[in-house]
Scaffold this motif. Structure first.
Motif, short mmCIF file in Angstrom:
data_model
loop_
_atom_site.label_atom_id
_atom_site.label_comp_id
_atom_site.label_asym_id
_atom_site.label_seq_id
_atom_site.Cartn_x
_atom_site.Cartn_y
_atom_site.Cartn_z
N GLU A 192 -0.72 4.44 -16.00
CA GLU A 192 -1.34 5.24 -15.39
C GLU A 192 -2.82 4.29 -15.72
O GLU A 192 -3.23 3.16 -16.89
N PHE A 193 -2.53 3.59 -14.62
CA PHE A 193 -4.70 2.97 -14.12
C PHE A 193 -5.99 3.82 -14.19
O PHE A 193 -5.81 4.46 -13.13
N ASP A 198 -8.42 -2.58 -14.37
CA ASP A 198 -7.89 -3.39 -13.31
C ASP A 198 -5.89 -3.23 -14.69
O ASP A 198 -4.80 -3.92 -13.33
N THR A 199 -5.81 -3.06 -15.35
CA THR A 199 -4.89 -2.98 -16.18
C THR A 199 -4.50 -1.73 -16.57
O THR A 199 -5.28 -0.87 -16.93
N PRO A 200 -3.75 -0.82 -17.10
CA PRO A 200 -2.69 0.48 -17.38
C PRO A 200 -3.20 0.37 -18.90
O PRO A 200 -2.93 -0.20 -19.52
N ILE A 201 -3.77 1.69 -18.65
CA ILE A 201 -4.13 2.35 -20.17
C ILE A 201 -3.34 3.32 -21.13
O ILE A 201 -2.85 3.25 -22.19
N LYS A 298 5.87 2.88 -11.01
CA LYS A 298 4.96 3.49 -10.81
C LYS A 298 3.48 4.12 -10.69
O LYS A 298 3.30 4.24 -11.48
N ARG A 299 2.67 4.04 -9.94
CA ARG A 299 0.71 3.07 -10.62
C ARG A 299 0.90 4.98 -10.05
O ARG A 299 0.38 5.43 -9.08
N ILE A 300 0.16 4.92 -11.21
CA ILE A 300 -0.48 6.31 -11.04
C ILE A 300 -2.38 6.39 -11.47
O ILE A 300 -2.60 6.17 -12.92
#
Length: 307
Positions: A192-193, A198-201, A298-300
């Motif tokens: 989750e971005f 620019d990096t996921p949380i 998978k980018r969300i």
């Protein structure tokens, strides 16, 4: 022999962990610091690593407690100057950087230590030994904390190379890769971005393993209130729980280890052993999992997150 050491980066982790670990270890002398903005009373300070390396050839060890993005360049300078180098986790912002540093240390005949402080928590040896003779049925990492509490004002964690939620999450991965009796790899991930980062949380990882166990990890940087750093393991011969980031261990509900915070003291003890033996310790398996998560995940995209 007392080893003179220079600490590069005088931020929160240096003040909270590195400095007490060094000053309480009779094998080391904190002889210099390098920082553009901070210093330690009674310790010679420099604003440039180049300047320190030139003026203090007697200092044999450089410990880098700086963000991962600039760490490679600092490490290269120290290694080229023939100094032993200790790297705060993660050891770099890419695997290629880490492999390059490992090769350079070998060529120079000096020690390189890619530290994973959570592996040196009090419960790790007992947990590793207990798992050796058991079949794992369920393995769950739950690593949830408040980024505002632990990284106040540290914008670098949201920038490329900063790893985002994997900055704490890699601690859990370092424990997992140490205590498991076999290798595993990621086969699915969701990241989750925040739309302004620019990096996921947050991240959810699933692992393939020889026991065909259900094995996953959940990382989240939005946890308020009590913080959660747990690993729960169900086996064919009982259940084990590691909590407080590995400081505590219970088996079948019975407390086995109620540890204190000895991680960084143990790290520096290991660094002393490595230097004495001209050896290196560069295990990159936790970093490999992070890179695989980025490759397979998978980018969300979620709502903006204000830091």
């Amino acid at each position: 022999m007392v080893h003179k050491i220079a600490l590069v980066g005088i931020g929160k982790i240096a003040v909270d962990q590195h400095i007490p670990a060094i000053t309480n270890n009779p094998d080391f002398e904190l002889s210099a610091t390098v920082s553009r903005h901070a210093s330690i009373d009674g310790v010679e300070s420099y604003t440039s690593l180049d300047d320190m390396l030139e003026k203090r050839p007697d200092i044999g060890i450089v410990s880098l407690a700086i963000p991962p993005q600039p760490r490679f360049d600092y490490a290269v300078k120290a290694l080229r100057a023939g100094r032993h180098v200790m790297l705060e986790k993660p050891p770099g912002q890419s695997l290629a950087e880490c492999y390059a540093l490992e090769k350079m240390a070998q060529e120079k005949g000096v020690s390189l230590f890619a530290t994973w402080h959570s592996r040196f928590a009090d419960s790790i040896p007992a947990a590793k030994d207990w798992l050796k003779s058991r079949t794992i049925k369920r393995f769950r990492i739950t690593w949830k904390e408040d980024v505002r509490r632990w990284h106040p004002g540290q914008e670098w964690i949201w920038e490329p190379g900063g790893l985002g939620v994997f900055d704490p999450g890699i601690n859990a991965l370092s424990i997992m890769t140490e205590i498991l009796p076999y290798d595993v790899h990621i086969n699915a991930a969701k990241l989750e971005f925040p739309s302004n980062r620019d990096t996921p949380i947050a991240a959810h990882l699933a692992f393939t393993n020889p026991d065909n166990a259900v094995m996953d990890a959940v990382f989240d940087w939005r946890q308020e209130g009590p913080q959660t750093w747990d690993i729960d393991i169900e086996t064919d011969q009982g259940e084990m729980k590691m909590s407080s980031g590995g400081a505590k261990l219970s088996i079948d509900g019975k407390s086995i280890v109620e540890g204190s915070d000895h991680e960084y003291a143990n790290l520096y003890a290991q660094m002393h052993t490595l230097v004495q033996n001209r050896a290196s310790d560069v295990d990159l398996s936790p970093m490999i999992h992070v890179c695989d998560a980025y490759a397979l995940g998978k980018r969300i995209t979620i709502a903006e997150f204000e830091f």
